[in-house]
Design a protein around this motif. Sequence first.
Motif, mmCIF file in Angstrom:
data_model
loop_
_atom_site.group_PDB
_atom_site.id
_atom_site.type_symbol
_atom_site.label_atom_id
_atom_site.label_comp_id
_atom_site.label_asym_id
_atom_site.label_seq_id
_atom_site.Cartn_x
_atom_site.Cartn_y
_atom_site.Cartn_z
ATOM 1 N N ALA A 40 0.680 -1.332 -0.057
ATOM 2 C CA ALA A 40 -0.007 -0.123 -0.028
ATOM 3 C C ALA A 40 0.948 1.076 0.230
ATOM 4 O O ALA A 40 2.163 1.065 0.294
ATOM 5 C CB ALA A 40 -0.835 -0.027 1.177
ATOM 6 N N PRO A 41 0.371 2.335 -0.461
ATOM 7 C CA PRO A 41 1.358 3.540 -0.494
ATOM 8 C C PRO A 41 1.769 3.932 1.070
ATOM 9 O O PRO A 41 1.003 4.065 1.762
ATOM 10 C CB PRO A 41 0.176 4.686 -0.916
ATOM 11 N N GLY A 42 3.053 4.296 0.989
ATOM 12 C CA GLY A 42 3.854 4.442 2.367
ATOM 13 C C GLY A 42 4.002 3.411 2.969
ATOM 14 O O GLY A 42 4.482 3.484 4.224
ATOM 15 N N LYS A 43 3.872 2.345 2.810
ATOM 16 C CA LYS A 43 4.030 0.995 3.673
ATOM 17 C C LYS A 43 5.068 -0.012 2.770
ATOM 18 O O LYS A 43 5.180 0.113 1.615
ATOM 19 C CB LYS A 43 2.543 0.468 3.733
ATOM 20 N N ASP A 44 5.601 -0.681 3.734
ATOM 21 C CA ASP A 44 6.476 -1.804 3.564
ATOM 22 C C ASP A 44 5.582 -2.878 2.629
ATOM 23 O O ASP A 44 4.533 -3.110 2.750
ATOM 24 C CB ASP A 44 7.075 -2.195 4.521
ATOM 25 N N ARG A 45 6.184 -3.637 1.785
ATOM 26 C CA ARG A 45 5.590 -4.987 1.232
ATOM 27 C C ARG A 45 5.323 -5.801 2.125
ATOM 28 O O ARG A 45 6.281 -6.343 2.962
ATOM 29 C CB ARG A 45 6.654 -5.207 -0.025
ATOM 30 N N GLU A 46 4.140 -6.378 2.056
ATOM 31 C CA GLU A 46 3.806 -7.351 3.097
ATOM 32 C C GLU A 46 3.375 -8.886 2.719
ATOM 33 O O GLU A 46 2.780 -8.665 1.451
ATOM 34 C CB GLU A 46 2.675 -6.723 3.622
ATOM 35 N N GLY A 47 3.825 -9.690 3.108
ATOM 36 C CA GLY A 47 3.645 -10.953 2.783
ATOM 37 C C GLY A 47 2.016 -11.478 2.753
ATOM 38 O O GLY A 47 1.524 -11.178 4.192
ATOM 39 N N VAL A 48 1.230 -11.847 2.000
ATOM 40 C CA VAL A 48 -0.163 -12.100 1.990
ATOM 41 C C VAL A 48 -0.364 -13.799 2.169
ATOM 42 O O VAL A 48 -0.751 -14.182 3.195
ATOM 43 C CB VAL A 48 -1.009 -11.727 0.752
ATOM 44 N N SER A 49 0.156 -14.461 1.287
ATOM 45 C CA SER A 49 0.141 -15.914 1.134
ATOM 46 C C SER A 49 1.368 -16.480 0.407
ATOM 47 O O SER A 49 1.926 -16.026 -0.587
ATOM 48 C CB SER A 49 -1.056 -16.291 0.592
ATOM 49 N N CYS A 50 1.411 -18.048 0.609
ATOM 50 C CA CYS A 50 2.207 -18.488 -0.315
ATOM 51 C C CYS A 50 1.810 -19.958 -0.575
ATOM 52 O O CYS A 50 1.093 -20.494 0.577
ATOM 53 C CB CYS A 50 3.812 -18.481 0.083
ATOM 54 N N ILE A 51 2.308 -20.553 -1.684
ATOM 55 C CA ILE A 51 1.918 -22.047 -1.831
ATOM 56 C C ILE A 51 3.278 -22.702 -2.066
ATOM 57 O O ILE A 51 3.960 -22.422 -2.978
ATOM 58 C CB ILE A 51 0.709 -22.274 -3.047
ATOM 59 N N SER A 52 3.404 -23.906 -1.531
ATOM 60 C CA SER A 52 4.685 -24.611 -1.751
ATOM 61 C C SER A 52 4.403 -25.529 -3.082
ATOM 62 O O SER A 52 3.394 -25.481 -3.814
ATOM 63 C CB SER A 52 4.804 -25.781 -0.615
ATOM 64 N N SER A 53 5.580 -25.993 -3.586
ATOM 65 C CA SER A 53 5.882 -26.874 -4.803
ATOM 66 C C SER A 53 5.127 -28.297 -4.322
ATOM 67 O O SER A 53 4.767 -28.425 -3.289
ATOM 68 C CB SER A 53 7.044 -26.779 -5.253
ATOM 69 N N TYR A 54 5.128 -28.931 -5.340
ATOM 70 C CA TYR A 54 4.432 -30.115 -5.391
ATOM 71 C C TYR A 54 3.105 -30.495 -4.502
ATOM 72 O O TYR A 54 2.245 -30.354 -4.781
ATOM 73 C CB TYR A 54 5.521 -31.077 -4.575
ATOM 74 N N ALA A 55 3.230 -30.738 -3.112
ATOM 75 C CA ALA A 55 2.016 -31.190 -2.401
ATOM 76 C C ALA A 55 1.254 -29.636 -2.343
ATOM 77 O O ALA A 55 -0.279 -29.985 -1.821
ATOM 78 C CB ALA A 55 2.460 -31.538 -1.236
ATOM 79 N N GLY A 56 1.837 -28.540 -2.685
ATOM 80 C CA GLY A 56 0.824 -27.433 -2.371
ATOM 81 C C GLY A 56 0.316 -26.895 -1.129
ATOM 82 O O GLY A 56 -0.828 -26.482 -0.823
ATOM 83 N N SER A 57 1.194 -27.154 -0.132
ATOM 84 C CA SER A 57 0.916 -26.509 1.267
ATOM 85 C C SER A 57 0.860 -25.160 1.188
ATOM 86 O O SER A 57 1.621 -24.715 0.281
ATOM 87 C CB SER A 57 1.581 -27.314 2.236
ATOM 88 N N SER A 58 0.209 -24.396 2.018
ATOM 89 C CA SER A 58 0.019 -22.927 1.886
ATOM 90 C C SER A 58 0.273 -22.244 3.367
ATOM 91 O O SER A 58 0.190 -22.775 4.328
ATOM 92 C CB SER A 58 -1.387 -22.568 1.235
ATOM 93 N N SER A 59 0.325 -21.020 3.149
ATOM 94 C CA SER A 59 0.702 -20.261 4.517
ATOM 95 C C SER A 59 0.004 -18.900 4.177
ATOM 96 O O SER A 59 0.032 -18.152 3.000
ATOM 97 C CB SER A 59 2.088 -20.205 4.626
ATOM 98 N N TYR A 60 -0.573 -18.286 5.177
ATOM 99 C CA TYR A 60 -1.289 -16.991 5.239
ATOM 100 C C TYR A 60 -0.606 -15.972 6.196
ATOM 101 O O TYR A 60 -0.537 -16.159 7.453
ATOM 102 C CB TYR A 60 -2.747 -17.197 5.211
ATOM 103 N N GLY A 61 -0.416 -14.681 5.841
ATOM 104 C CA GLY A 61 -0.560 -13.567 6.775
ATOM 105 C C GLY A 61 -1.692 -13.709 7.770
ATOM 106 O O GLY A 61 -2.754 -13.642 7.304
ATOM 107 N N ASP A 62 -1.406 -13.128 8.966
ATOM 108 C CA ASP A 62 -2.552 -12.843 9.952
ATOM 109 C C ASP A 62 -3.654 -12.253 9.636
ATOM 110 O O ASP A 62 -4.929 -12.491 9.863
ATOM 111 C CB ASP A 62 -1.851 -12.512 11.414
#
Length: 126
Positions: A40-62
């Motif tokens: 967002a303007p004036g803010k640092d880049r924030e991690g939202v989500s990611c998905i792993s390779s192969y099995a496709g497990s995921s992670s999310y920001g709070d």
Amino acid sequence: QVQLVESGGGLVRPGGSLRVSCVTSGFTLDRHVIGWFRQAPGKDREGVSCISSYAGSSSYGDSVKGRFTISRDNARNTVYLQMNTLKPEDTAIYYCATKSTPSRACTIHPREYDIWGQGTQVTVQG
């Protein structure tokens, strides 16, 4: 040439939904992790989500847990981010990213990714 192209951003009202896409090319998607980030303007880049390779497990920001869902379609070389119950504070440019080295587990730390798309704007306002 490795390339990531985001699309699907737009203007949506609070409480609404949007799905953004990340089309990849130049590498074998199922061997690489993909992350979604926002800035967002004036803010640092924030991690939202990611998905792993192969099995496709995921992670999310709070801030997005329970509202956003990441998925991948390896046959289409595409990773999606489904965003539900959107809030004004979700307004940002959304980027997808990957690591040039194949890996299994993903994280939502921006500094661990070295290949980025150009971003797509998501605006949430009434």
